[in-house]
Design a protein around this motif. Sequence first.
Motif, PDB file in Angstrom:
ATOM      1  N   GLY A 289       7.577   2.147   4.456  1.00  0.00           N
ATOM      2  CA  GLY A 289       7.330   2.470   2.957  1.00  0.00           C
ATOM      3  C   GLY A 289       7.401   3.640   2.298  1.00  0.00           C
ATOM      4  N   GLY A 290       7.185   4.742   3.355  1.00  0.00           N
ATOM      5  CA  GLY A 290       7.131   5.827   3.780  1.00  0.00           C
ATOM      6  C   GLY A 290       6.361   6.643   3.699  1.00  0.00           C
ATOM      7  N   LEU A 291       4.996   6.240   3.873  1.00  0.00           N
ATOM      8  CA  LEU A 291       3.318   6.779   4.561  1.00  0.00           C
ATOM      9  C   LEU A 291       4.443   7.763   5.693  1.00  0.00           C
ATOM     10  CD1 LEU A 291       0.996   4.638   3.625  1.00  0.00           C
ATOM     11  CD2 LEU A 291       1.449   6.512   2.310  1.00  0.00           C
ATOM     12  N   LYS A 292       3.431   8.286   5.907  1.00  0.00           N
ATOM     13  CA  LYS A 292       3.719   9.352   7.604  1.00  0.00           C
ATOM     14  C   LYS A 292       2.125   9.429   7.818  1.00  0.00           C
ATOM     15  CE  LYS A 292       7.311  12.064   5.501  1.00  0.00           C
ATOM     16  NZ  LYS A 292       8.015  14.081   4.522  1.00  0.00           N
ATOM     17  N   PHE A 293       2.186   9.229   9.265  1.00  0.00           N
ATOM     18  CA  PHE A 293       0.787   9.056   9.752  1.00  0.00           C
ATOM     19  C   PHE A 293       1.810   9.003  11.576  1.00  0.00           C
ATOM     20  CE2 PHE A 293       1.530   5.020   7.865  1.00  0.00           C
ATOM     21  CZ  PHE A 293       1.248   4.090   9.678  1.00  0.00           C
TER      22      PHE A 293
ATOM     23  N   LEU B  63       0.743  -4.015  10.142  1.00  0.00           N
ATOM     24  CA  LEU B  63       0.978  -3.417   8.611  1.00  0.00           C
ATOM     25  C   LEU B  63       1.142  -2.022   8.309  1.00  0.00           C
ATOM     26  CD1 LEU B  63      -2.731  -3.553   6.513  1.00  0.00           C
ATOM     27  CD2 LEU B  63      -1.849  -1.449   7.396  1.00  0.00           C
ATOM     28  N   ALA B  64       0.946  -1.590  10.345  1.00  0.00           N
ATOM     29  CA  ALA B  64       1.126   0.572   9.911  1.00  0.00           C
ATOM     30  C   ALA B  64       2.688   0.597  10.214  1.00  0.00           C
ATOM     31  CB  ALA B  64       0.230   0.250  11.656  1.00  0.00           C
TER      32      ALA B  64
ATOM     33  N   ILE C 262       1.362  -0.924  -0.334  1.00  0.00           N
ATOM     34  CA  ILE C 262       0.305   0.317   0.180  1.00  0.00           C
ATOM     35  C   ILE C 262       0.689   1.437   0.140  1.00  0.00           C
ATOM     36  CG2 ILE C 262      -0.566   0.240   2.490  1.00  0.00           C
ATOM     37  CD1 ILE C 262      -2.740   0.727  -0.074  1.00  0.00           C
ATOM     38  N   ALA C 263       2.033   1.050   0.787  1.00  0.00           N
ATOM     39  CA  ALA C 263       2.835   2.593   0.398  1.00  0.00           C
ATOM     40  C   ALA C 263       3.339   2.550  -0.766  1.00  0.00           C
ATOM     41  CB  ALA C 263       4.123   1.961   1.293  1.00  0.00           C
ATOM     42  N   ASN C 264       3.697   1.683  -1.674  1.00  0.00           N
ATOM     43  CA  ASN C 264       4.172   1.713  -2.892  1.00  0.00           C
ATOM     44  C   ASN C 264       3.198   2.268  -3.700  1.00  0.00           C
ATOM     45  OD1 ASN C 264       6.563   0.886  -2.298  1.00  0.00           O
ATOM     46  ND2 ASN C 264       6.263  -1.414  -2.966  1.00  0.00           N
ATOM     47  N   ARG C 265       2.370   1.830  -3.701  1.00  0.00           N
ATOM     48  CA  ARG C 265       1.131   2.216  -4.405  1.00  0.00           C
ATOM     49  C   ARG C 265       0.606   3.482  -4.104  1.00  0.00           C
ATOM     50  NH1 ARG C 265      -3.637  -2.961  -4.990  1.00  0.00           N
ATOM     51  NH2 ARG C 265      -1.483  -4.510  -5.974  1.00  0.00           N
ATOM     52  N   ALA C 266       0.649   3.489  -2.852  1.00  0.00           N
ATOM     53  CA  ALA C 266      -0.027   5.769  -2.400  1.00  0.00           C
ATOM     54  C   ALA C 266       1.433   6.275  -2.800  1.00  0.00           C
ATOM     55  CB  ALA C 266       0.425   4.781  -1.073  1.00  0.00           C
ATOM     56  N   LYS C 267       3.025   5.901  -2.770  1.00  0.00           N
ATOM     57  CA  LYS C 267       4.096   6.635  -3.407  1.00  0.00           C
ATOM     58  C   LYS C 267       3.434   6.958  -4.943  1.00  0.00           C
ATOM     59  CE  LYS C 267       7.890   5.499  -0.926  1.00  0.00           C
ATOM     60  NZ  LYS C 267       9.306   5.680  -0.944  1.00  0.00           N
ATOM     61  N   ALA C 268       3.105   6.002  -5.843  1.00  0.00           N
ATOM     62  CA  ALA C 268       2.743   5.879  -7.211  1.00  0.00           C
ATOM     63  C   ALA C 268       1.495   7.014  -7.444  1.00  0.00           C
ATOM     64  CB  ALA C 268       2.693   4.333  -7.269  1.00  0.00           C
ATOM     65  N   LYS C 269       0.793   7.327  -6.814  1.00  0.00           N
ATOM     66  CA  LYS C 269      -0.433   8.082  -6.916  1.00  0.00           C
ATOM     67  C   LYS C 269       0.554   9.449  -5.540  1.00  0.00           C
ATOM     68  CE  LYS C 269      -4.213   5.478  -8.200  1.00  0.00           C
ATOM     69  NZ  LYS C 269      -4.968   5.715  -8.512  1.00  0.00           N
ATOM     70  N   ASN C 270       1.145   9.709  -5.427  1.00  0.00           N
ATOM     71  CA  ASN C 270       2.096  10.446  -4.849  1.00  0.00           C
ATOM     72  C   ASN C 270       1.222  11.255  -3.888  1.00  0.00           C
ATOM     73  OD1 ASN C 270       3.905  10.883  -6.803  1.00  0.00           O
ATOM     74  ND2 ASN C 270       2.165  12.029  -8.338  1.00  0.00           N
ATOM     75  N   ILE C 271       0.850  10.133  -2.473  1.00  0.00           N
ATOM     76  CA  ILE C 271       0.423  10.729  -1.547  1.00  0.00           C
ATOM     77  C   ILE C 271       1.533  10.436  -0.408  1.00  0.00           C
ATOM     78  CG2 ILE C 271      -1.021   8.645  -0.245  1.00  0.00           C
ATOM     79  CD1 ILE C 271      -3.209   8.395  -2.315  1.00  0.00           C
ATOM     80  N   GLU C 272       1.863  10.778  -0.250  1.00  0.00           N
ATOM     81  CA  GLU C 272       2.891  10.940   1.952  1.00  0.00           C
ATOM     82  C   GLU C 272       1.720  10.800   2.955  1.00  0.00           C
ATOM     83  OE1 GLU C 272       6.272  13.808   1.595  1.00  0.00           O
ATOM     84  OE2 GLU C 272       6.746  12.760  -0.632  1.00  0.00           O
ATOM     85  N   ASN C 273       1.461  12.100   3.343  1.00  0.00           N
ATOM     86  CA  ASN C 273       1.069  12.002   4.359  1.00  0.00           C
ATOM     87  C   ASN C 273      -0.822  11.193   4.426  1.00  0.00           C
ATOM     88  OD1 ASN C 273       2.467  13.585   5.323  1.00  0.00           O
ATOM     89  ND2 ASN C 273       1.881  15.087   4.525  1.00  0.00           N
ATOM     90  N   VAL C 274      -0.827  10.534   5.224  1.00  0.00           N
ATOM     91  CA  VAL C 274      -2.264   9.916   5.782  1.00  0.00           C
ATOM     92  C   VAL C 274      -2.499   9.857   7.659  1.00  0.00           C
ATOM     93  CG1 VAL C 274      -1.879   7.786   3.783  1.00  0.00           C
ATOM     94  CG2 VAL C 274      -1.424   7.314   5.914  1.00  0.00           C
ATOM     95  N   VAL C 275      -3.980   9.493   7.524  1.00  0.00           N
ATOM     96  CA  VAL C 275      -4.315   9.786   8.712  1.00  0.00           C
ATOM     97  C   VAL C 275      -4.993   8.418   8.829  1.00  0.00           C
ATOM     98  CG1 VAL C 275      -6.567  10.652   8.059  1.00  0.00           C
ATOM     99  CG2 VAL C 275      -5.986  10.934  10.714  1.00  0.00           C
ATOM    100  N   PHE C 276      -4.253   7.033   9.371  1.00  0.00           N
ATOM    101  CA  PHE C 276      -4.588   6.117  10.418  1.00  0.00           C
ATOM    102  C   PHE C 276      -6.009   5.473  11.127  1.00  0.00           C
ATOM    103  CE2 PHE C 276      -3.494   1.966  12.240  1.00  0.00           C
ATOM    104  CZ  PHE C 276      -3.436   1.148  11.158  1.00  0.00           C
ATOM    105  N   ASP C 277      -6.235   5.058  10.278  1.00  0.00           N
ATOM    106  CA  ASP C 277      -7.732   4.138  11.113  1.00  0.00           C
ATOM    107  C   ASP C 277      -7.969   2.674  11.156  1.00  0.00           C
ATOM    108  OD1 ASP C 277     -10.646   4.056  11.433  1.00  0.00           O
ATOM    109  OD2 ASP C 277     -11.626   4.755   9.697  1.00  0.00           O
TER     110      ASP C 277
END
Length: 118
Positions: free
Chosen positions: A114-118, A107-108, A79-94
């Motif tokens: 993988g590069g996601l920030k939350f 998972l978190a 999911i981190a790789n797919r998010a990077k491909a869509k230029n998504i870096e910052n997310v809020v975790f649910d």
Amino acid sequence: MYSKQDKNQTRQRRHERIRNKVIGTENCPRLCVFRSNANIEVQIIDDTKGNTLVSCSSMQLKLANGSNIEAAKAVGAEIANRAKAKNIENVVFDRGGYIYHGRVKALAEAAREGGLKF
């Protein structure tokens, strides 16, 4: 003693309480986790538009066992790789009403690595 239905109902009530506070925007979408007995699924959602931006599951990755910590780590990294491909870096975790332990935690942490920030 709780039955399975009671446990799921209490989890859904917890998730509703969490959702009142956790909102995904266009700049910071929501990373939502669903954990079943057999698989784990994750979506990145923009709640302002109601769109799922990216999704991944252990079924899509065709893992031998989708219900263990290794599968959760694989889904988090993907999911981190797919998010990077869509230029998504910052997310809020649910966490979806689940406790932050075991597969949800794995998972978190894999998504963070993988590069996601939350």
